[in-house]
Write a protein that holds these residues in place. Sequence first.
Motif, PDB file in Angstrom:
ATOM      1  N   GLU A  37       8.711  -5.167   3.648  1.00 21.15           N
ATOM      2  CA  GLU A  37       8.447  -4.506   2.781  1.00 21.15           C
ATOM      3  C   GLU A  37       8.444  -2.614   2.991  1.00 21.15           C
ATOM      4  O   GLU A  37       8.472  -2.217   3.746  1.00 21.15           O
ATOM      5  N   VAL A  38       8.096  -2.093   1.502  1.00 16.78           N
ATOM      6  CA  VAL A  38       8.986  -1.158   1.567  1.00 16.78           C
ATOM      7  C   VAL A  38       7.818  -0.519  -0.028  1.00 16.78           C
ATOM      8  O   VAL A  38       7.917  -0.928  -0.722  1.00 16.78           O
ATOM      9  N   LEU A  39       7.226  -0.180   0.320  1.00 14.03           N
ATOM     10  CA  LEU A  39       6.226   1.674  -0.831  1.00 14.03           C
ATOM     11  C   LEU A  39       7.299   2.327  -0.913  1.00 14.03           C
ATOM     12  O   LEU A  39       7.248   3.271  -0.233  1.00 14.03           O
ATOM     13  N   ILE A  40       6.672   2.741  -2.407  1.00 18.54           N
ATOM     14  CA  ILE A  40       7.810   4.199  -2.804  1.00 18.54           C
ATOM     15  C   ILE A  40       7.087   4.321  -3.994  1.00 18.54           C
ATOM     16  O   ILE A  40       6.461   3.840  -5.406  1.00 18.54           O
ATOM     17  N   ALA A  41       6.510   5.600  -3.770  1.00 24.10           N
ATOM     18  CA  ALA A  41       6.347   6.789  -4.675  1.00 24.10           C
ATOM     19  C   ALA A  41       6.528   7.133  -6.019  1.00 24.10           C
ATOM     20  O   ALA A  41       8.191   7.640  -6.131  1.00 24.10           O
ATOM     21  N   ASP A  42       6.118   6.416  -6.850  1.00 22.24           N
ATOM     22  CA  ASP A  42       6.537   6.532  -8.768  1.00 22.24           C
ATOM     23  C   ASP A  42       5.781   8.373  -8.812  1.00 22.24           C
ATOM     24  O   ASP A  42       5.140   8.453  -9.386  1.00 22.24           O
ATOM     25  N   ILE A  43       6.866   9.572  -8.517  1.00 20.03           N
ATOM     26  CA  ILE A  43       6.638  11.396  -8.757  1.00 20.03           C
ATOM     27  C   ILE A  43       6.880  11.305 -10.481  1.00 20.03           C
ATOM     28  O   ILE A  43       6.339  11.534 -11.604  1.00 20.03           O
ATOM     29  N   ALA A  44       8.225  10.825 -10.385  1.00 19.40           N
ATOM     30  CA  ALA A  44       9.474  11.024 -11.255  1.00 19.40           C
ATOM     31  C   ALA A  44      10.382  10.216 -11.580  1.00 19.40           C
ATOM     32  O   ALA A  44      11.858   9.774 -12.172  1.00 19.40           O
ATOM     33  N   SER A  45       9.924   8.722 -12.075  1.00 14.11           N
ATOM     34  CA  SER A  45      10.870   7.579 -12.069  1.00 14.11           C
ATOM     35  C   SER A  45      10.591   6.865 -13.557  1.00 14.11           C
ATOM     36  O   SER A  45      10.464   5.401 -13.747  1.00 14.11           O
ATOM     37  N   ASN A  83      -4.944   1.947 -12.119  1.00 19.24           N
ATOM     38  CA  ASN A  83      -5.975   1.256 -12.535  1.00 19.24           C
ATOM     39  C   ASN A  83      -6.188  -0.046 -11.243  1.00 19.24           C
ATOM     40  O   ASN A  83      -6.983  -1.174 -11.484  1.00 19.24           O
ATOM     41  N   GLU A  84      -5.015  -0.971 -10.701  1.00 26.14           N
ATOM     42  CA  GLU A  84      -5.234  -1.788 -10.149  1.00 26.14           C
ATOM     43  C   GLU A  84      -6.324  -2.234  -8.751  1.00 26.14           C
ATOM     44  O   GLU A  84      -6.363  -1.114  -8.126  1.00 26.14           O
ATOM     45  N   PRO A  85      -7.122  -2.659  -8.404  1.00 24.81           N
ATOM     46  CA  PRO A  85      -7.648  -2.564  -6.923  1.00 24.81           C
ATOM     47  C   PRO A  85      -6.663  -2.420  -5.293  1.00 24.81           C
ATOM     48  O   PRO A  85      -7.626  -0.780  -4.680  1.00 24.81           O
ATOM     49  N   GLU A  86      -5.412  -2.299  -5.489  1.00 26.76           N
ATOM     50  CA  GLU A  86      -4.857  -1.997  -3.957  1.00 26.76           C
ATOM     51  C   GLU A  86      -4.692  -0.874  -4.239  1.00 26.76           C
ATOM     52  O   GLU A  86      -4.240  -0.085  -3.295  1.00 26.76           O
ATOM     53  N   PHE A  87      -4.502  -0.314  -5.563  1.00 21.74           N
ATOM     54  CA  PHE A  87      -3.488   0.981  -5.414  1.00 21.74           C
ATOM     55  C   PHE A  87      -4.627   2.424  -4.902  1.00 21.74           C
ATOM     56  O   PHE A  87      -3.398   2.652  -4.279  1.00 21.74           O
ATOM     57  N   ALA A  88      -6.192   2.512  -4.931  1.00 24.25           N
ATOM     58  CA  ALA A  88      -6.618   3.523  -4.000  1.00 24.25           C
ATOM     59  C   ALA A  88      -5.928   3.309  -2.252  1.00 24.25           C
ATOM     60  O   ALA A  88      -5.630   4.661  -2.115  1.00 24.25           O
ATOM     61  N   ALA A  89      -5.909   2.220  -1.733  1.00 21.97           N
ATOM     62  CA  ALA A  89      -5.291   2.900  -0.779  1.00 21.97           C
ATOM     63  C   ALA A  89      -3.339   3.033  -0.012  1.00 21.97           C
ATOM     64  O   ALA A  89      -3.524   3.455   0.677  1.00 21.97           O
ATOM     65  N   LEU A  90      -3.460   2.586  -1.464  1.00 21.92           N
ATOM     66  CA  LEU A  90      -1.496   2.202  -1.381  1.00 21.92           C
ATOM     67  C   LEU A  90      -1.540   3.780  -1.192  1.00 21.92           C
ATOM     68  O   LEU A  90      -0.323   4.357  -1.065  1.00 21.92           O
ATOM     69  N   ASN A  91      -1.956   4.439  -1.863  1.00 20.45           N
ATOM     70  CA  ASN A  91      -1.640   5.840  -2.740  1.00 20.45           C
ATOM     71  C   ASN A  91      -1.886   6.639  -1.744  1.00 20.45           C
ATOM     72  O   ASN A  91      -1.299   7.529  -1.238  1.00 20.45           O
ATOM     73  N   ALA A  92      -3.046   6.019  -1.082  1.00 19.34           N
ATOM     74  CA  ALA A  92      -3.393   7.208   0.238  1.00 19.34           C
ATOM     75  C   ALA A  92      -2.834   6.833   1.781  1.00 19.34           C
ATOM     76  O   ALA A  92      -2.002   8.122   2.124  1.00 19.34           O
ATOM     77  N   ARG A  93      -1.758   6.317   1.845  1.00 19.85           N
ATOM     78  CA  ARG A  93      -0.331   6.205   2.396  1.00 19.85           C
ATOM     79  C   ARG A  93       0.549   6.834   2.504  1.00 19.85           C
ATOM     80  O   ARG A  93       0.985   7.679   2.364  1.00 19.85           O
ATOM     81  N   LEU A  94       0.942   6.891   0.866  1.00 17.25           N
ATOM     82  CA  LEU A  94       2.121   7.738   0.246  1.00 17.25           C
ATOM     83  C   LEU A  94       1.542   8.889   0.473  1.00 17.25           C
ATOM     84  O   LEU A  94       2.217  10.216   0.079  1.00 17.25           O
ATOM     85  N   GLU A  95      -0.043   9.267  -0.276  1.00 14.32           N
ATOM     86  CA  GLU A  95      -0.428  10.525  -0.607  1.00 14.32           C
ATOM     87  C   GLU A  95      -0.758  11.966   1.307  1.00 14.32           C
ATOM     88  O   GLU A  95      -0.353  12.927   0.924  1.00 14.32           O
ATOM     89  N   ARG A  96      -0.527  10.901   2.443  1.00 17.92           N
ATOM     90  CA  ARG A  96      -0.211  11.920   3.134  1.00 17.92           C
ATOM     91  C   ARG A  96       0.836  12.360   3.405  1.00 17.92           C
ATOM     92  O   ARG A  96       1.522  13.233   4.326  1.00 17.92           O
ATOM     93  N   LEU A  97       2.035  11.329   2.658  1.00 20.63           N
ATOM     94  CA  LEU A  97       3.117  12.861   3.327  1.00 20.63           C
ATOM     95  C   LEU A  97       3.285  13.171   2.211  1.00 20.63           C
ATOM     96  O   LEU A  97       4.844  14.929   2.308  1.00 20.63           O
ATOM     97  N   THR A  98       3.073  13.465   0.869  1.00 15.22           N
ATOM     98  CA  THR A  98       2.806  14.365   0.121  1.00 15.22           C
ATOM     99  C   THR A  98       1.745  15.544  -0.081  1.00 15.22           C
ATOM    100  O   THR A  98       2.882  16.164  -0.860  1.00 15.22           O
ATOM    101  N   GLN A  99       1.263  15.411   1.100  1.00 16.45           N
ATOM    102  CA  GLN A  99       0.638  16.769   1.372  1.00 16.45           C
ATOM    103  C   GLN A  99      -0.521  17.001  -0.243  1.00 16.45           C
ATOM    104  O   GLN A  99      -1.026  17.991   0.300  1.00 16.45           O
ATOM    105  N   GLY A 100      -0.320  15.908  -1.232  1.00 16.89           N
ATOM    106  CA  GLY A 100      -1.292  16.862  -2.540  1.00 16.89           C
ATOM    107  C   GLY A 100      -0.581  17.436  -3.005  1.00 16.89           C
ATOM    108  O   GLY A 100      -0.789  18.081  -4.373  1.00 16.89           O
ATOM    109  N   PHE A 102       1.754  16.056  -5.270  1.00 21.58           N
ATOM    110  CA  PHE A 102       2.834  15.385  -5.983  1.00 21.58           C
ATOM    111  C   PHE A 102       1.686  14.326  -6.667  1.00 21.58           C
ATOM    112  O   PHE A 102       0.897  13.949  -6.052  1.00 21.58           O
ATOM    113  N   ILE A 103       1.334  14.359  -7.992  1.00 13.31           N
ATOM    114  CA  ILE A 103       0.487  12.769  -8.352  1.00 13.31           C
ATOM    115  C   ILE A 103       1.593  11.461  -8.233  1.00 13.31           C
ATOM    116  O   ILE A 103       2.547  11.829  -9.111  1.00 13.31           O
TER     117      ILE A 103
END
Length: 148
Positions: A37-45, A83-100, A102-103
């Motif tokens: 598995e790879v998780l990728i943030a959609d910031i400007a995609s 709006n999906e239930p698992e977004f918050a947890a996955l987003n939190a993992r990626l947000e650690r890399l963005t240091q806030g 990026f949206i």
Amino acid sequence: MSAEADHVVLCWLATADATGQPNVSPKEIFLRTTPDEVLIADIASPRSVANIRQNPKVCVSMIDIFRQRGEKLEGTASLIAPNEPEFAALNARLERLTQGLFIIHHVIRVRVGPVSPIRAPGWHLFPDKTEADMRREALATYRVTALP
């Protein structure tokens, strides 16, 4: 999750629309969470997201430009919206890399299938070269004088 992924600071996501028109775009916020598995943030995609909606088959290239090697990960992508239930947890993992900074609009989850090595031609043409040789030559080519 792999020795190759540990050295990568940017990956490239290749997608194609329903007609097969390709698109490749760099992604700076990603995690190789497991070998599968790879998780990728959609910031400007927007184009990557549109393509995944039409055709979920993707390829992710992770290359350390200084070591001149990496991996090609083929797989199937899915989009996880806010709006999906698992977004918050996955987003939190990626947000650690963005240091806030990026949206994150979606999390792109890639279920990895075949993995193949990527090597610059020098690895094949000059098999006696070491990783240190390849790194030194890449640093000289890209005119990098200091790395942390």
